[in-house]
Write a protein that holds these residues in place. Structure first.
Motif, mmCIF file in Angstrom:
data_model
loop_
_atom_site.group_PDB
_atom_site.id
_atom_site.type_symbol
_atom_site.label_atom_id
_atom_site.label_comp_id
_atom_site.label_asym_id
_atom_site.label_seq_id
_atom_site.Cartn_x
_atom_site.Cartn_y
_atom_site.Cartn_z
ATOM 1 N N PRO A 136 0.298 -0.201 -5.252
ATOM 2 C CA PRO A 136 -0.091 -1.404 -6.015
ATOM 3 C C PRO A 136 -1.224 -2.148 -5.327
ATOM 4 N N ARG A 137 -2.094 -2.718 -6.153
ATOM 5 C CA ARG A 137 -3.214 -3.462 -5.628
ATOM 6 C C ARG A 137 -2.826 -4.877 -5.215
ATOM 7 N N GLY A 138 -1.840 -5.426 -5.861
ATOM 8 C CA GLY A 138 -1.430 -6.796 -5.566
ATOM 9 C C GLY A 138 -0.588 -6.895 -4.304
ATOM 10 N N ARG A 139 -0.817 -7.978 -3.565
ATOM 11 C CA ARG A 139 -0.016 -8.211 -2.369
ATOM 12 C C ARG A 139 1.419 -8.516 -2.762
ATOM 13 N N ALA A 140 2.354 -8.008 -1.984
ATOM 14 C CA ALA A 140 3.784 -8.217 -2.188
ATOM 15 C C ALA A 140 4.309 -7.486 -3.406
ATOM 16 N N MET A 141 3.540 -6.467 -3.929
ATOM 17 C CA MET A 141 4.031 -5.652 -5.041
ATOM 18 C C MET A 141 4.401 -4.270 -4.530
ATOM 19 N N GLN A 142 5.451 -3.702 -5.093
ATOM 20 C CA GLN A 142 5.908 -2.363 -4.720
ATOM 21 C C GLN A 142 6.382 -1.636 -5.972
ATOM 22 N N VAL A 143 6.175 -0.298 -5.937
ATOM 23 C CA VAL A 143 6.697 0.547 -7.015
ATOM 24 C C VAL A 143 7.953 1.220 -6.501
ATOM 25 N N HIS A 144 9.045 1.121 -7.272
ATOM 26 C CA HIS A 144 10.326 1.756 -6.925
ATOM 27 C C HIS A 144 10.637 2.787 -7.989
ATOM 28 N N GLU A 145 10.785 4.066 -7.514
ATOM 29 C CA GLU A 145 11.077 5.151 -8.444
ATOM 30 C C GLU A 145 12.425 4.960 -9.128
ATOM 31 N N THR A 146 13.375 4.428 -8.394
ATOM 32 C CA THR A 146 14.709 4.168 -8.954
ATOM 33 C C THR A 146 15.199 2.827 -8.420
ATOM 34 N N THR A 147 16.258 2.347 -9.041
ATOM 35 C CA THR A 147 16.854 1.089 -8.593
ATOM 36 C C THR A 147 17.537 1.234 -7.245
ATOM 37 N N ASP A 170 5.188 -19.130 -13.984
ATOM 38 C CA ASP A 170 5.809 -17.855 -14.367
ATOM 39 C C ASP A 170 4.851 -17.001 -15.183
ATOM 40 N N GLN A 171 4.086 -17.641 -16.048
ATOM 41 C CA GLN A 171 3.142 -16.875 -16.862
ATOM 42 C C GLN A 171 2.052 -16.242 -16.003
ATOM 43 N N PHE A 172 1.677 -16.925 -14.925
ATOM 44 C CA PHE A 172 0.685 -16.356 -14.001
ATOM 45 C C PHE A 172 1.207 -15.069 -13.369
ATOM 46 N N PHE A 173 2.454 -15.105 -12.893
ATOM 47 C CA PHE A 173 3.043 -13.895 -12.297
ATOM 48 C C PHE A 173 3.231 -12.813 -13.357
ATOM 49 N N THR A 174 3.616 -13.212 -14.564
ATOM 50 C CA THR A 174 3.826 -12.230 -15.632
ATOM 51 C C THR A 174 2.516 -11.511 -15.966
ATOM 52 N N ASP A 175 1.432 -12.274 -16.061
ATOM 53 C CA ASP A 175 0.144 -11.655 -16.381
ATOM 54 C C ASP A 175 -0.294 -10.696 -15.285
ATOM 55 N N ARG A 176 -0.108 -11.080 -14.020
ATOM 56 C CA ARG A 176 -0.493 -10.178 -12.919
ATOM 57 C C ARG A 176 0.333 -8.909 -12.926
ATOM 58 N N LEU A 177 1.642 -9.041 -13.190
ATOM 59 C CA LEU A 177 2.491 -7.843 -13.247
ATOM 60 C C LEU A 177 2.105 -6.931 -14.404
ATOM 61 N N GLU A 178 1.830 -7.542 -15.575
ATOM 62 C CA GLU A 178 1.453 -6.725 -16.732
ATOM 63 C C GLU A 178 0.143 -5.980 -16.459
ATOM 64 N N GLU A 179 -0.789 -6.679 -15.811
ATOM 65 C CA GLU A 179 -2.062 -6.033 -15.492
ATOM 66 C C GLU A 179 -1.857 -4.869 -14.520
ATOM 67 N N GLU A 180 -1.033 -5.086 -13.489
ATOM 68 C CA GLU A 180 -0.755 -4.018 -12.523
ATOM 69 C C GLU A 180 0.037 -2.890 -13.155
ATOM 70 N N ALA A 181 1.008 -3.265 -14.047
ATOM 71 C CA ALA A 181 1.809 -2.224 -14.712
ATOM 72 C C ALA A 181 0.931 -1.342 -15.597
ATOM 73 N N ALA A 182 -0.040 -1.933 -16.282
ATOM 74 C CA ALA A 182 -0.935 -1.136 -17.131
ATOM 75 C C ALA A 182 -1.757 -0.167 -16.278
ATOM 76 N N ALA A 183 -2.252 -0.654 -15.118
ATOM 77 C CA ALA A 183 -3.015 0.230 -14.228
ATOM 78 C C ALA A 183 -2.132 1.350 -13.694
ATOM 79 N N GLN A 184 -0.877 1.057 -13.348
ATOM 80 C CA GLN A 184 0.036 2.082 -12.842
ATOM 81 C C GLN A 184 0.314 3.134 -13.909
ATOM 82 N N ARG A 185 0.501 2.713 -15.169
ATOM 83 C CA ARG A 185 0.777 3.683 -16.238
ATOM 84 C C ARG A 185 -0.432 4.603 -16.456
ATOM 85 N N ASP A 186 -1.660 4.044 -16.425
ATOM 86 C CA ASP A 186 -2.853 4.871 -16.589
ATOM 87 C C ASP A 186 -2.973 5.879 -15.457
#
Length: 424
Positions: free
Chosen positions: A66-77, A39-55
């Motif tokens: 998103p750069r990571g495979r199987a990652m998607q950005v959703h504007e709304t729920t 879980d910590q591995f996935f958390t670190d990858r998400l945090e890294e991608e989230a920081a890049a998305q915010r920048d």
């Protein structure tokens, strides 16, 4: 009967339980640690991608792919997959959700500008990247093997410790079990090598020596008492018989001789009872069927002097074929005590002796002294009208206890009821 385990078995069981608990705790910790690392591995990858998305969003106002495979950005729920949307609507505080068909989601809030109605989300569907899920059965097999090894090791250590610790105690217990009062072991403390067991062995050795000395004194006393008491009693009894046959003796002297003969006979019975109780080997006297009626008739004649001058009716209602399986000498002593007490404590009325349902009943019409309530079997307990020393019923109770005879004595305003029967 409660089952009693050996010390060696209990030590091994304790070590086995301890080893099993340690193995279970280790396995649970290993599983939790494995899942936590994943879980910590996935958390670190998400945090890294989230920081890049915010920048990127801060610079361009848009979310990038998103750069990571199987990652998607959703504007709304509203754009969430259906299974994730259902789980998220039920609980919006979590960052990890299980979906349908084995799918597994991790998400992070991307925190859009304050003017945006809600934050965007970075969602990763990681079902194909779950390493632990694919290896779970193999991990469990490995953990089960480790648990088996730990359990086996605990059993081996327990066996070694139990053998080393319990062996001296087992040898000591065997010596104690084989000990006879007449022949105690030469030494208890020769084999044990553990300090506490050696102290116990020395204590048992001292106790065995005291028991041996006591039994030796008991044997010598009963042997000497049997000779020293029975011989003068026999002489007195013989002298009384010769005096009773003297035709020139006055009536008053003859009465005194009769009193002496009865007292000697009573003393002989008491001596026999006390010696029978003192000898340990008499506890295993062979029981045999004894006809009750002849013994009762003899006892009634022997105890008849207690009824002299009293208006007491003796009712003997025992069939000629009535028997009890008890040592004959014990039966005679017991009846002499009970019948003698019934005669002595009945001033007027009746004494009824009958046999029914395997029990011999001796009922007299006089109630017991209230001072004796609950103290009948206590030595030296007697009523004010008694001329004895209060030992008769105490001796009878000890005889019954020694020879497995059920003795009951009850009293009320209508009289006193004593009964006994052999315990099968």
């Amino acid at each position: 009967m409660k089952r009693v385990g050996t010390l060696r078995r209990r030590l091994m069981l304790a070590f086995a339980v301890f080893g099993l608990l340690v193995a279970i705790l280790f396995s649970a910790f290993a599983l939790v640690f494995t899942y936590a690392v994943e879980d910590q591995f996935f958390t670190d990858r998400l945090e890294e991608e989230a920081a890049a998305q915010r920048d990127h969003h801060a610079k361009t106002g848009r979310w990038m792919q998103p750069r990571g495979r199987a990652m998607q950005v959703h504007e709304t729920t509203a754009s969430f997959p259906a299974d994730l949307a259902a789980s998220y609507s039920a609980d919006t505080t979590r960052n990890e959700y299980a979906g349908d068909a084995g799918r597994h989601y991790h998400l992070r809030r991307l925190h859009a500008e304050a003017t945006s109605p809600e934050s965007a989300f970075l969602v990763a569907e990681v079902s194909e990247q779950l390493v632990v899920r694919g290896l779970r059965n193999e991990i469990l097999r490995w953990l089960a093997g480790v648990a088996a090894v730990v359990l086996l090791g605990a059993l081996l250590v327990g066996f070694w410790l139990a053998r080393r610790t319990a062996q001296p105690l087992v040898l000591l217990a065997a010596q104690v079990q084989a000990m006879q009062p007449q022949q105690p072991p030469e030494s208890f403390s020769a084999r044990p090598s553990i300090l506490e067991i050696d102290v116990l062995a020395r204590g048992l050795e001292a106790l065995a020596s005291r028991i041996h000395a006591f039994t030796r004194r008991e044997r010598e006393f009963t042997r000497d008492a049997s000779h020293e008491l029975r011989t003068p009693l026999a002489v007195i009894h013989s002298a009384c018989d010769r005096l009773a046959n003297d035709a020139q003796m006055s009536a008053q002297s003859r009465q005194q001789v009769d009193f002496m003969r009865k007292s000697v006979r009573q003393l002989e019975q008491t001596v026999s009872a006390l010696l029978a109780l003192a000898r340990e080997e008499n506890a295993v006297l062979a029981a045999e069927p004894v006809a009750l009626l002849p013994v009762l008739e003899r006892v009634i004649v022997e105890q008849a002097d207690h009824l002299d001058g009293k208006a007491v009716e003796v009712q003997l209602q025992v069939q000629a074929d009535a028997c009890m399986e008890v040592p004959p000498s014990v039966l005679h002593m017991l009846l002499a005590n009970l019948v003698g007490n019934a005669f002595a404590h009945t001033a007027t009325g009746f004494v009824r002796i009958d046999f029914a349902g395997g029990r011999l009943h001796i009922v007299n019409s006089s109630p017991l002294d209230p001072a004796l309530d609950g103290n009948l079997r206590r030595p030296f307990a007697k009523s004010g009208a008694s001329s004895g020393h209060g030992l008769g019923l105490a001796i009878a109770a000890r005889l019954c206890e020694r020879h497995a005879i059920d003795l009951c004595i009850d009293s009320d305003e209508h009289g006193t009821h004593a009964s006994f029967a052999c315990v099968v």
